[in-house]
Design a protein around this motif. Structure first.
Motif, mmCIF file in Angstrom:
data_model
loop_
_atom_site.group_PDB
_atom_site.id
_atom_site.type_symbol
_atom_site.label_atom_id
_atom_site.label_comp_id
_atom_site.label_asym_id
_atom_site.label_seq_id
_atom_site.Cartn_x
_atom_site.Cartn_y
_atom_site.Cartn_z
ATOM 1 N N GLU A 72 0.809 -1.220 0.000
ATOM 2 C CA GLU A 72 0.000 0.000 0.000
ATOM 3 C C GLU A 72 0.852 1.284 0.000
ATOM 4 O O GLU A 72 0.392 2.355 -0.422
ATOM 5 N N TYR A 73 2.106 1.189 0.449
ATOM 6 C CA TYR A 73 2.967 2.382 0.475
ATOM 7 C C TYR A 73 3.378 2.825 -0.932
ATOM 8 O O TYR A 73 3.809 3.964 -1.125
ATOM 9 N N TYR A 74 3.289 1.921 -1.912
ATOM 10 C CA TYR A 74 3.777 2.232 -3.265
ATOM 11 C C TYR A 74 2.665 2.621 -4.230
ATOM 12 O O TYR A 74 2.924 2.815 -5.416
ATOM 13 N N VAL A 75 1.433 2.760 -3.732
ATOM 14 C CA VAL A 75 0.304 3.024 -4.627
ATOM 15 C C VAL A 75 0.522 4.294 -5.449
ATOM 16 O O VAL A 75 0.348 4.307 -6.676
ATOM 17 N N SER A 76 0.926 5.387 -4.792
ATOM 18 C CA SER A 76 1.074 6.673 -5.490
ATOM 19 C C SER A 76 2.148 6.610 -6.569
ATOM 20 O O SER A 76 1.938 7.059 -7.701
ATOM 21 N N LEU A 77 3.326 6.054 -6.231
ATOM 22 C CA LEU A 77 4.424 5.970 -7.205
ATOM 23 C C LEU A 77 4.056 5.004 -8.334
ATOM 24 O O LEU A 77 4.330 5.279 -9.513
ATOM 25 N N ARG A 78 3.432 3.897 -7.979
ATOM 26 C CA ARG A 78 3.054 2.911 -8.994
ATOM 27 C C ARG A 78 2.053 3.514 -9.986
ATOM 28 O O ARG A 78 2.201 3.364 -11.200
ATOM 29 N N ASP A 79 1.044 4.256 -9.470
ATOM 30 C CA ASP A 79 0.049 4.875 -10.349
ATOM 31 C C ASP A 79 0.693 5.915 -11.264
ATOM 32 O O ASP A 79 0.334 6.037 -12.439
ATOM 33 N N LEU A 80 1.647 6.647 -10.713
ATOM 34 C CA LEU A 80 2.352 7.672 -11.502
ATOM 35 C C LEU A 80 3.116 7.034 -12.660
ATOM 36 O O LEU A 80 3.133 7.556 -13.781
ATOM 37 N N LEU A 81 3.745 5.885 -12.406
ATOM 38 C CA LEU A 81 4.495 5.181 -13.456
ATOM 39 C C LEU A 81 3.566 4.559 -14.487
ATOM 40 O O LEU A 81 3.829 4.601 -15.689
ATOM 41 N N LEU A 82 2.454 3.968 -14.023
ATOM 42 C CA LEU A 82 1.571 3.221 -14.921
ATOM 43 C C LEU A 82 0.793 4.132 -15.871
ATOM 44 O O LEU A 82 0.381 3.699 -16.952
ATOM 45 N N LYS A 83 0.583 5.376 -15.479
ATOM 46 C CA LYS A 83 -0.137 6.274 -16.385
ATOM 47 C C LYS A 83 0.812 7.008 -17.342
ATOM 48 O O LYS A 83 0.375 7.897 -18.081
ATOM 49 N N SER A 84 2.091 6.604 -17.358
ATOM 50 C CA SER A 84 3.085 7.275 -18.205
ATOM 51 C C SER A 84 2.700 7.257 -19.677
ATOM 52 O O SER A 84 2.871 8.246 -20.392
ATOM 53 N N SER A 85 2.178 6.117 -20.157
ATOM 54 C CA SER A 85 1.870 6.004 -21.587
ATOM 55 C C SER A 85 0.715 6.911 -22.002
ATOM 56 O O SER A 85 0.536 7.183 -23.194
ATOM 57 N N ASP A 86 -0.068 7.408 -21.020
ATOM 58 C CA ASP A 86 -1.189 8.298 -21.336
ATOM 59 C C ASP A 86 -0.804 9.770 -21.290
ATOM 60 O O ASP A 86 -1.607 10.627 -21.661
ATOM 61 N N VAL A 87 0.398 10.068 -20.779
ATOM 62 C CA VAL A 87 0.835 11.468 -20.650
ATOM 63 C C VAL A 87 1.263 11.993 -22.013
ATOM 64 O O VAL A 87 1.960 11.307 -22.771
ATOM 65 N N GLU A 88 0.839 13.216 -22.320
ATOM 66 C CA GLU A 88 1.263 13.856 -23.572
ATOM 67 C C GLU A 88 1.936 15.179 -23.252
ATOM 68 O O GLU A 88 1.373 15.997 -22.519
ATOM 69 N N PRO A 89 3.157 15.375 -23.784
ATOM 70 C CA PRO A 89 3.958 14.410 -24.543
ATOM 71 C C PRO A 89 4.554 13.349 -23.613
ATOM 72 O O PRO A 89 4.628 13.568 -22.404
ATOM 73 N N ILE A 90 4.980 12.237 -24.182
ATOM 74 C CA ILE A 90 5.517 11.134 -23.382
ATOM 75 C C ILE A 90 6.761 11.553 -22.601
ATOM 76 O O ILE A 90 7.058 11.019 -21.537
ATOM 77 N N SER A 91 7.488 12.567 -23.089
ATOM 78 C CA SER A 91 8.709 13.036 -22.406
ATOM 79 C C SER A 91 8.391 13.704 -21.076
ATOM 80 O O SER A 91 9.282 13.950 -20.267
ATOM 81 N N ALA A 92 7.096 14.018 -20.838
ATOM 82 C CA ALA A 92 6.696 14.612 -19.562
ATOM 83 C C ALA A 92 6.211 13.564 -18.569
ATOM 84 O O ALA A 92 5.727 13.907 -17.488
ATOM 85 N N SER A 93 6.345 12.266 -18.906
ATOM 86 C CA SER A 93 5.862 11.193 -18.028
ATOM 87 C C SER A 93 6.909 10.813 -16.996
ATOM 88 O O SER A 93 8.107 11.054 -17.165
ATOM 89 N N ALA A 94 6.449 10.189 -15.917
ATOM 90 C CA ALA A 94 7.363 9.778 -14.839
ATOM 91 C C ALA A 94 8.368 8.746 -15.318
ATOM 92 O O ALA A 94 9.547 8.782 -14.952
ATOM 93 N N ALA A 95 7.926 7.794 -16.150
ATOM 94 C CA ALA A 95 8.826 6.747 -16.638
ATOM 95 C C ALA A 95 9.921 7.340 -17.520
ATOM 96 O O ALA A 95 11.091 6.945 -17.430
ATOM 97 N N TYR A 96 9.562 8.293 -18.382
ATOM 98 C CA TYR A 96 10.558 8.915 -19.260
ATOM 99 C C TYR A 96 11.546 9.746 -18.448
ATOM 100 O O TYR A 96 12.758 9.725 -18.699
#
Length: 791
Positions: free
Chosen positions: A265-289
């Motif tokens: 449960e401690y990783y929910v926020s970071l995990r959600d931030l990473l998993l929505k990376s492919s939906d961020v536009e532009p992709i260079s503004a995503s957490a994973a990038y």
């Protein structure tokens, strides 16, 4: 000249061994070993041996790195001086002691002090010649003119002996005691006294073997009982070399990671931030990038990122988005996906994880044939030896290349669906970016599946677990030539005659004239069409069972002989996706087989059951199969592999017996029926991800650690976004963050704020965990034993 090999040890337990390099004083091993560490350890050690056929192998020297020092060398290549191997310095394990200093009043009324030493138990003593030791201890009070020694009983065949013996020593004497005694100790001499506990292995007919010692000054003791665990130490004069450079040196590249994984449960926020990376536009503004941007050594970031996205089924979308961004900057079709970019690194790691079984099914049989019975294939005129027939070599090489090529192009049915989905996306993007080039849709896929997957696996089969060791020089050269040929055959653009001049080596150009046939071109095109199709190509049940693991271990006879040494026999074990079998020898027929569908549980077996370490049990519809692995890492890997392949079984047990059924009862719960229900809950539950052995929380913790380490870069990137937003334009002068790719400063700034907030929140959770752990595991507890002398 020497025949050298090297072993990797956790303390004194060997976990891996390289192949033997013959007749060399500067051997090159070139081998990689990756393993989870399943237990507490003090040192990671490397031993260099000289192989001896008739006698015991000679230990040339060793490198021992303490656990707390591993991070100093992690990720770097270093030369380490070999140290001499001295039995007095080869120690492991810990000892539990209770000490007390009592005051006694003698018959004449004077006061004297008595030292009480209770030796309770030891844990983790080393194996001797692969077997549990026969330990005993000597307890001494040592001073300038005193050495008063007492001895425990010998405990048979155990690495965790329970002694529970108490010893009494007089420390000061009454004034009436005779001065002539050599044990006379004046009050002020207590400062110089110490308690020494030495552990030994009883050698029976040979010399006893030193296992380690601890020393405790008497002056630190009081009237209150002092109880603690101590790590055994080498003798103070052990392992001292007269010369520094008389044993040679060893070059190592060690990567060591240690993470404290919090509850999910401690990783929910970071995990959600990473998993929505492919939906961020532009992709260079995503957490994973951004993660890949701030980690200059991208390998550290890519592996956990790919694992997390794979685990949550979002990798295809993310790779598609970053590939689209990369293609915007690609000006020529013939350079597509040829650089070391985020896209290519993500696909490299994905193919290693997802395509592991695909490679085994496809390449392992032909690579085994090449490595075990190699034919000469050298065709470079500069490397040919006198008497070599280049035409014979060419034909040998042609035969090998044909076999590998045909195996590959006929394997599309086995290509994992996930790889097909990614290739389908890449092919579509490439065709859209270069609509006038008919070949680009094929080169986009072949640059991965041939150049970065099959060709790499052919040239380095040991790194993909297709072969146990790095191949010898001649075989390695043959594999290199085959790999070059496969790369070229797989590159659609290289199959026209106009491309033959692109070979650097003339001899390869001549060799490839043998392959200028339309059937090769069509075969490649057909294969690339199939593996980049949007339809699933992976059948539910593969026609051939997937080979998962094999190796030599010991198994207990299935109730056919009396309990004893003869009851355990060495057997060759083989695990496939269908069954677990064991054989008398590697190439012999199976003696016994357990279908995977019949496995009910796989669990560790208590050492006390048969007085043997590293044992586990395979519980199936018949009697449990008891197996002893060669070391703790091997045992852990077999348990994991067996659990993984049988986790979907419908009749898996919830409880089991952690010990054996001997002499009419279960040793663990004393139940008298062999068919009684287990007494302990099973450890392995059904995971969220059956196909891939990925721990999502652990990988998210690794990503948090990388963000935390690079917090300064995140803050600089945040400043850069603010600077761009204020001044509305690119910066003309280079600065610390000129290398960051910032397409949309507002979107990037928002993501950075979220990352920094999540990392700071996790920092607080980790600080609380460390404080709690330091309170629970006080210095001297079993989890945190005392190292060296206390003062």
């Amino acid at each position: 000249m020497r025949d050298c090999f090297c072993t990797i040890n956790l303390d004194q337990e060997e976990v891996y061994r390289t192949q033997v390099v013959e007749k060399s004083l500067s051997p090159f091993f070139g081998e990689e070993f990756y393993f989870e560490i399943p237990r507490i350890f003090q040192c990671l050690s490397f031993y260099v041996y000289d192989k001896n056929v008739l006698q015991r192998d000679l230990r040339i020297g060793k490198v021992a790195i303490k656990k707390e020092d591993l991070s100093l060398y992690s990720g770097k290549e270093n030369w380490f001086m070999l140290q001499p191997v001295d039995s007095n310095s080869e120690v492991q394990g810990k000892v539990h002691l209770e000490l007390k200093l009592n005051e006694l009043i003698t018959d004449n009324g004077s006061v004297c002090q008595q030292l009480v030493v209770q030796l309770k138990e030891c844990h983790g003593l080393p194996l001797i010649n692969g077997q549990n030791c026969d330990p005993y201890a000597t307890v001494s009070v040592v001073g300038p003119s005193r050495n008063d020694q007492k001895k425990t009983k010998v405990k048979k065949k155990t690495s965790n002996p329970q002694f529970n013996e108490t010893f009494y020593f007089e420390v000061t004497r009454s004034s009436s005691y005779t001065k002539k005694s050599q044990f006379q100790v004046e009050e002020e001499d207590i400062e110089k006294l110490e308690v020494r506990v030495d552990l030994w292995n009883n050698g029976n007919l040979v010399q006893d073997l030193f296992l380690g010692e601890i020393r405790i000054p008497v002056k630190v003791l009081g009237s209150d009982s002092f109880q603690a665990w101590y790590l055994l130490q080498p003798r103070e004069n052990g392992n001292k070399s007269t010369k520094i450079d008389d044993h040679g040196s060893l070059r190592l590249n060690i990567c060591y990671a240690e993470d404290h994984v919090l509850p999910s449960e401690y990783y929910v926020s970071l995990r959600d931030l990473l998993l929505k990376s492919s939906d961020v536009e532009p992709i260079s503004a995503s957490a994973a990038y951004i993660l890949a941007e701030v980690c200059r050594d991208k390998f550290d970031a890519i592996l956990p990122l790919v694992r997390v996205l794979l685990h949550h089924h979002t990798l295809v979308q993310f790779v598609t988005a970053v590939a689209e961004l990369e293609l915007k900057d690609t000006q020529e079709a013939n350079t597509i996906f040829r650089g070391n970019s985020l896209t290519t690194r993500c696909l490299d790691e994905m193919m290693k994880i997802v395509g592991k079984h695909y490679l085994k099914v496809t390449l392992k049989p032909i690579l085994d044939e090449i490595c075990e019975n190699p034919k000469p294939c050298e065709i470079d005129p500069l490397k040919l030896r006198e008497g070599d027939n280049v035409e014979v070599h060419k034909e040998n090489l042609r035969c090998y290349v044909d076999k590998v090529f045909k195996t590959v192009v006929q394997s599309s049915i086995s290509c994992p669906t996930l790889m097909c989905d990614v290739f389908c996306s890449l092919r579509r993007l490439a065709a859209e970016r270069f609509p006038n080039d008919p070949h680009v849709q094929y080169s986009a896929v072949s640059s991965f599946v041939f150049l970065r997957f099959f060709a790499v696996a052919v040239v380095s089969p040991h790194t993909f677990h297709l072969r146990p060791h790095h191949p010898d020089a001649q075989t390695s050269r043959t594999l290199t030539l085959i790999s070059k040929a496969i790369q070229t055959l797989g590159s659609w653009g290289s199959l026209s005659k106009s491309k033959l001049s692109s070979f650097k080596e003339t001899f390869m150009c001549e060799f490839f004239k043998m392959f200028q046939e339309e059937e090769y071109v069509e075969a490649v095109k057909k294969f690339l069409d199939e593996v980049s199709s949007s339809e699933s190509k992976e059948p539910n049940i593969m026609s051939e069972p997937v080979h998962l693991k094999e190796g030599e271990m010991y198994k207990r006879a299935q109730g056919r002989t009396r309990i004893g040494k003869k009851n355990f026999k060495k057997r060759w074990f083989c695990l496939t996706s269908r069954e677990l079998t064991y054989h008398k020898q590697q190439d012999k027929e199976a003696i016994y087989a357990i279908p995977v569908k019949n496995i009910l549980a796989v669990e560790k077996l208590e050492e006390s059951a048969f007085n043997k370490k590293n044992m586990f049990q395979v519980i199936h519809v018949e009697k449990p199969l008891y197996v002893q692995a060669n070391n703790c890492v091997e045992a852990s890997e077999w348990i994991e592999a067996l659990c993984r392949v049988s986790r979907c079984n419908q009749k898996r047990l919830n409880v089991y017996h952690p010990s054996a059924f001997l002499n009419g009862n279960w040793l663990c719960c004393k139940a008298t029926s062999e068919h009684s229900v287990g007494c302990t809950p099973c450890t392995a539950g059904v995971p969220a991800e059956i196909q891939l052995e990925i721990d999502g929380d652990r990988e998210t913790e690794r990503i948090y650690s990388l963000f935390a380490i690079n917090m300064t870069k995140l803050q600089k990137m945040e400043e850069a976004c603010g600077s761009i937003a204020v001044y509305q334009g690119p910066r003309k002068e280079p600065d610390d963050y000129s290398n960051f790719k910032i397409e949309d400063s507002v979107a990037t700034f928002q993501t950075l704020q979220q990352i920094i907030s999540v990392v700071e929140e996790l920092n607080e959770h980790h600080d609380r965990y460390r404080k709690k752990r330091s309170c629970n595991a006080k210095y001297g507890s079993e989890e945190n034993p005392i190292v060296g002398k206390i003062s």
